[in-house]
Design an enzyme around this catalytic site. Structure first.
Site, PDB file in Angstrom:
ATOM      1  N   ASP A 485     -52.916-100.574 -76.944  1.00 49.90           N
ATOM      2  CA  ASP A 485     -53.241-100.238 -78.324  1.00 49.90           C
ATOM      3  C   ASP A 485     -52.899-101.387 -79.250  1.00 49.90           C
ATOM      4  O   ASP A 485     -53.651-101.737 -80.133  1.00 49.90           O
ATOM      5  CB  ASP A 485     -52.491 -98.972 -78.755  1.00 49.90           C
ATOM      6  CG  ASP A 485     -50.981 -99.111 -78.630  1.00 49.90           C
ATOM      7  OD1 ASP A 485     -50.514 -99.882 -77.778  1.00 49.90           O
ATOM      8  OD2 ASP A 485     -50.257 -98.442 -79.390  1.00 49.90           O
ATOM      9  N   ASP A 490     -42.988-101.583 -80.924  1.00 48.00           N
ATOM     10  CA  ASP A 490     -42.358-101.037 -79.720  1.00 48.00           C
ATOM     11  C   ASP A 490     -43.273-100.003 -79.059  1.00 48.00           C
ATOM     12  O   ASP A 490     -42.898 -98.864 -78.859  1.00 48.00           O
ATOM     13  CB  ASP A 490     -41.004-100.422 -80.080  1.00 48.00           C
ATOM     14  CG  ASP A 490     -41.129 -99.401 -81.205  1.00 48.00           C
ATOM     15  OD1 ASP A 490     -42.257 -99.180 -81.699  1.00 48.00           O
ATOM     16  OD2 ASP A 490     -40.101 -98.820 -81.592  1.00 48.00           O
ATOM     17  N   GLU A 491     -44.475-100.413 -78.738  1.00 47.81           N
ATOM     18  CA  GLU A 491     -45.464 -99.519 -78.140  1.00 47.81           C
ATOM     19  C   GLU A 491     -46.189-100.270 -77.012  1.00 47.81           C
ATOM     20  O   GLU A 491     -45.869-100.146 -75.873  1.00 47.81           O
ATOM     21  CB  GLU A 491     -46.424 -99.011 -79.211  1.00 47.81           C
ATOM     22  CG  GLU A 491     -47.196 -97.800 -78.738  1.00 47.81           C
ATOM     23  CD  GLU A 491     -47.518 -96.808 -79.864  1.00 47.81           C
ATOM     24  OE1 GLU A 491     -47.136 -97.056 -81.012  1.00 47.81           O
ATOM     25  OE2 GLU A 491     -48.161 -95.805 -79.568  1.00 47.81           O
ATOM     26  N   TRP A 551     -59.186 -89.051 -75.572  1.00 49.98           N
ATOM     27  CA  TRP A 551     -58.229 -89.956 -74.915  1.00 49.98           C
ATOM     28  C   TRP A 551     -58.389 -89.783 -73.405  1.00 49.98           C
ATOM     29  O   TRP A 551     -58.841 -90.692 -72.711  1.00 49.98           O
ATOM     30  CB  TRP A 551     -56.793 -89.629 -75.363  1.00 49.98           C
ATOM     31  CG  TRP A 551     -56.388 -90.455 -76.557  1.00 49.98           C
ATOM     32  CD1 TRP A 551     -55.509 -91.493 -76.559  1.00 49.98           C
ATOM     33  CD2 TRP A 551     -56.855 -90.329 -77.917  1.00 49.98           C
ATOM     34  NE1 TRP A 551     -55.415 -92.017 -77.829  1.00 49.98           N
ATOM     35  CE2 TRP A 551     -56.220 -91.334 -78.675  1.00 49.98           C
ATOM     36  CE3 TRP A 551     -57.756 -89.491 -78.558  1.00 49.98           C
ATOM     37  CZ2 TRP A 551     -56.457 -91.510 -80.045  1.00 49.98           C
ATOM     38  CZ3 TRP A 551     -57.999 -89.656 -79.919  1.00 49.98           C
ATOM     39  CH2 TRP A 551     -57.351 -90.658 -80.636  1.00 49.98           C
ATOM     40  N   GLU A 763     -55.156-101.527 -87.242  1.00 48.11           N
ATOM     41  CA  GLU A 763     -55.057-100.145 -86.766  1.00 48.11           C
ATOM     42  C   GLU A 763     -55.665 -99.174 -87.767  1.00 48.11           C
ATOM     43  O   GLU A 763     -56.327 -98.206 -87.401  1.00 48.11           O
ATOM     44  CB  GLU A 763     -53.576 -99.809 -86.562  1.00 48.11           C
ATOM     45  CG  GLU A 763     -53.300 -98.390 -86.140  1.00 48.11           C
ATOM     46  CD  GLU A 763     -51.833 -98.192 -85.766  1.00 48.11           C
ATOM     47  OE1 GLU A 763     -50.986 -98.956 -86.273  1.00 48.11           O
ATOM     48  OE2 GLU A 763     -51.545 -97.283 -84.962  1.00 48.11           O
TER      49      GLU A 763
END
Ligand code: BGC
Length: 915
Positions: A485, A490-491, A551, A763
């Site tokens: 993404d 922190d992803e 998703w 985003e």
């Protein structure tokens, strides 16, 4: 439509065959210009028992098709070139197939380099020379071939990287024929032999569903071996395996596995393997983690640790571990490599007094720094994507990710790069240097999977070109072995929704065939027992994070897209059980086929207003969305079943699809045709997936347009509607509205971020608000590719490049100028070669240069009311032998063309060019 196209294809083949029979050999150089094995160039360590060959043919002539081919394979270059002792020789095969030909020769042996070449015959009596000799090398081919032991170090608090070493001897008197290193880790590694880096891949072994699959890499290390004394060294970091990113779903300790096979010319083989004789120590890489960056203490450097003659008596013995080796697999996709290197655009001092280097481009990778300073001093590099409106360094949107590299100096001049971490940044704040850095000493290095660029898109509108550049950089930054993404906070996870939204655009820009094939295997591996699909792959969020509409449907949508684009049925075959299990799961959990339960992200990040008294936020009912994707997934499975020859499944899923549609109409559509959510996304999904009865579609389009007008010609969709909105508008005759949306440059729109200076896709539609302030720091990435999904529309509608048969064997070129553009060029490198559509409009003339690869055919739509208005190369098309007019319908003249370069001009083209 389908019937019509079949008719066209029949006519095309009749025309082309007829023509070719008449033509005698011309002076055309038929040549094979590119070859692939399993879609890659010279892959090392391919364990595919039947790898597939692909080649690209070129010719100076037009209308060239392959009539026959011959492939030869040998395990020796000399034998191949002399045509002796071949392992496989097809002889001359009458076939037009040039993509994905299965190897069906003798069984392949492990650790062997195979050489191959091909020659082709065309439809005009020409034969090519043999192609340049190409090769691939097999890997271990069987996990039981691992003789080495997993070894680990005793883990110490706060240390995340361990050094491993082993001295070994090669026989000085013998010639080394071949030396191959096989390597993997539970963690991330960098290996060296005699102080030299092994290979040029980074972030190895890549990220997979580690509990099920761990990739190994294979390197040719002959050149870096010495005669006699040698040393192999490995630095082992946490990588995706153990750091914060893994959320503890894998092991608690890192470990490594190495096998180095050295073959002498006399036939003797020795194997150096990781086992209890290896030694380990900590070293200067104190900690290196994906989110937080690296701490490197030069004071702890161990000079010569990976060279022979080093005294390792103070190093500890390794711990042998009995981790499984049966889950070790070969590496199918391209490794991450270094790409662009950028010099500072500017070095500035911020109002807060920070020294900040601006690289001018938001990118993903790291900074290479040359520095000198006092022993023990630290240099700290902080990374950020943006400056705030005052011009200060802004990192709140990184959430808890530190993205910070700390280098402790040794008093001499040093070069630094992190080892097991990367950063997403445009700006770097430098602390501790004591002076403004010299631009020559600081370089940004972009890292991404080495997929190879396949697409180019450029127009007369600079804002659109910037958008395209932003899409491409967004892709580079988020295709680091898995589709993520975002690459900075922190992803950095493999979010399935983002990936499915962007997949088709991605496939224009780069060759993502193996990249997605590999990731889809992880999707299948992480799929839950009941068929539910996690929302991130590899799944580190746990089994409850699964099942969201749009998703988890990546399970069906992505294999289908990849098949359409690359024409590779194997992916459908491989993924079919996973695709089917997902749809079966949906049937099980739905209420009489109504998918009105479970958690859904919905149309993520749709246009919304803070204080929404007027009900302006574009909220789409999540279950409506879920029903749309349910129907679409069932339809895809039905089509795949048919392609794979599973008639029963085809019947079942087709019927299922019909029923899901019916439920959709009963539940979400009023008798008058209004959807329960009066939003762009609702209409777009219903139309894109053909869910409405035909007689209700036109009015749905009208409602969609009214909605766009109600928002003053702005898009209001989130991630799920954005990829389709312009396609739906175009398909229903609303090209102008599609262009209006594309060229809109106030919020929300694709060009708004461009106007705000974006260099990647954001985003959110308004990551930076019109007043220069930021959106909530908790979710405000400036490098998120999902909205970049518009890229596909730009290639297919503006440039007009569209696949017809999967893999672009037959395709359509149908440029649809609009928006005042005066020129556009799209290029796509397919497995057949380069497709190019390059048009410009000047003084009532529409001119287009078209390039069509050998062994393909095209239907070209030219915007002309009659063929009389069109010339090719200066001659009326009626007189050009290779131009076949298929139809003139008043709006378009349709031509059938074979391979070659063409240059068409349409006269009397009335159009207002603005850009
Ligand atoms: C990610 C997304 C993802 C989403 C799920 C976010 O945190 O960055 O892009 O798809 O969560 O809604």
């Amino acid at each position: 439509m389908l019937k019509f196209e079949t008719k066209i294809m029949k006519r095309l083949s009749i025309i082309l065959t007829g023509l070719f029979l008449l033509v005698t050999i011309v002076n055309a150089q038929l040549r094979v210009v590119n070859t692939f094995v399993e879609n890659r160039h010279k892959p090392m360590g391919l364990d595919e028992p039947q790898p597939r060959f692909t080649w690209i043919i070129a010719s100076d002539d037009r209308q060239v098709l392959q009539n026959a081919y011959e492939i030869r394979v040998s395990d020796s270059r000399e034998n191949l070139e002399e045509g002796e002792h071949l392992l496989w020789s097809t002889g001359k095969i009458q076939s037009s197939q040039s993509v994905h030909i299965d190897y069906t020769g003798e069984s392949l042996k492990p650790g062997t380099r195979y050489f191959w070449r091909v020659k082709v015959w065309d439809n005009k009596g020409n034969v090519s020379k043999w192609s340049e000799t190409d090769w691939w090398q097999t890997g271990l081919m069987d996990p039981s071939a691992w003789e080495a032991d997993w070894v680990s170090a005793e883990h110490e608090n706060n240390i995340t990287a361990y050094y491993f070493r082993k001295d070994f001897l090669t026989d000085k008197k013998k010639e080394i024929l071949k030396a191959t290193a096989y390597l993997t880790v539970r963690g991330m590694y960098e290996a060296s032999i005699n102080g030299k880096r092994v290979g040029n891949a980074y972030l190895t072994p890549g990220w997979t569903s580690y509990n099920n699959r761990i990739q190994y890499q294979v390197y040719d290390v002959k050149e870096i071996l010495d005669k006699g004394q040698n040393t192999i060294g490995v630095i082992l970091g946490e990588g995706w395996y153990k750091g914060r990113i893994s959320r503890k779903v894998y092991g608690s300790e890192t470990a490594m596995l190495v096998q180095l096979v050295i073959e002498y010319a006399d036939g003797e083989t020795i194997i150096i393997k990781s086992n209890d004789t290896w030694k380990t120590s900590t070293g200067p890489v104190i900690s290196s983690s994906i989110y937080d960056g690296e701490i490197y203490d030069s004071g702890k450097e161990i000079i010569g640790w990976d060279c022979s003659g080093f005294d390792d008596s103070s190093w500890k013995r390794v711990l042998v571990k009995d981790y499984s080796k049966t889950n070790i697999i070969h590496t199918y996709n391209e490794p991450v490599r270094k790409h662009e290197e950028l010099k500072p655009l500017e070095i500035l001092i911020s109002p807060e007094g920070d020294t900040i280097v601006d690289f001018g481009q938001n990118l993903v990778g790291w900074v290479r720094l040359k520095a000198m300073g006092n022993k023990g001093d630290s240099i700290i590099l902080h990374h950020a994507e943006v400056l705030d409106r005052e011009g200060n360094f802004y990192t709140d949107n990184l959430r808890s990710a530190l993205q910070r590299n700390i280098y402790i100096l040794n008093g001499r001049e040093q070069g630094f790069e992190p080892h097991f971490s990367w950063q997403g940044f445009r700006y770097v704040k430098v602390e501790g240097l004591g002076e403004i850095p010299n631009p020559d000493d600081i370089t940004a290095v972009a890292l991404y999977s080495d997929m190879g660029q396949t697409g180019n898109f450029i127009t007369s509108n600079p804002d659109l070109n910037q958008l395209q550049s932003n899409i491409q950089w967004g892709q580079k930054g988020n295709f680091l072995d898995v589709p993520t993404d975002c690459p900075q906070r922190d992803e950095r996870l493999g979010w399935t929704g983002d990936a499915q939204a962007f997949c088709r655009t991605a496939a224009f820009n780069m060759n993502v065939n193996n990249f997605f094939s590999k990731w889809l295997k992880d999707l299948a591996a992480d799929q839950l027992d009941d068929g539910n699909v996690p929302v991130v792959i590899p799944n580190v969020l746990g089994n409850r994070s699964a099942g969201s509409a749009g998703w988890s449907d990546a399970a069906t949508i992505i294999p289908w897209n990849i098949y359409q684009i690359y024409g590779d049925k194997r992916i459908l075959h491989d993924q079919y059980p996973s695709m089917k299990a997902w749809v079966d799961y949906l049937v099980d959990i739905s209420n009489d086929l109504l998918r009105n339960n479970g958690f859904h992200f919905g149309d993520w990040l749709f246009y919304s207003v803070d204080d929404d008294n007027g009900g302006r936020s574009a909220v789409t009912d999540k279950f409506l969305i879920a029903q749309c994707f349910f129907a679409n997934s069932a339809k895809i499975v039905a089509e795949v079943a048919s392609l794979l020859g599973m008639e029963d499944d085809h019947m079942y899923y087709s019927a299922l699809h019909g029923q899901i549609k019916e439920v959709f109409n009963n539940e979400f559509v009023t008798p008058n045709g209004q959807l329960v959510s009066n939003t762009q996304t609702a209409y777009v999904l219903a139309l894109q997936f053909d869910l409405l009865p035909e007689n209700m579609r036109e009015q749905a389009v009208e409602r969609l347009i009214n909605n766009i007008r109600a928002y003053d010609d702005h898009i209001t969709t989130g991630f799920l509607g954005a990829p389709y909105i312009n396609h739906v508008l175009t398909r229903y005759g609303q090209l102008d509205v599609a262009y209006e949306l594309l060229l809109q440059d106030t919020y929300p729109s694709w060009l708004y971020p461009v106007k705000k200076g974006a260099t990647t896709i954001w985003e959110r539609w308004n990551g930076i608000k019109p007043d220069g302030s930021f959106q909530y720091a908790s979710m405000n990435s400036f490098n998120h590719y999902a909205y970049g999904a518009i890229g596909e529309w730009m290639y297919t509608i503006i440039a007009g490049i569209n696949p017809k048969e999967p893999g672009y064997r037959d395709f359509i070129i149908k440029p649809q100028p609009g928006g005042g553009l005066s020129s556009a060029k799209g290029e796509l490198n397919t497995y057949y070669g380069l497709i190019r559509s390059n048009w410009r409009i000047e003084n009532d003339l529409f001119n287009i240069e078209i390039e069509i690869p050998v062994n393909t055919s095209t239907i070209v739509y030219l915007p002309a009311s009659s063929a009389e208005l069109i010339t090719e190369g200066g001659r009326s098309i009626r007189g050009v032998e290779e131009v076949n007019i298929l139809e003139e319908n008043g709006d378009y003249v349709m031509l059938i063309l074979g391979s070659g370069n063409y240059n068409f001009t349409v006269e009397g083209f009335k159009y207002q060019a603005k850009h």
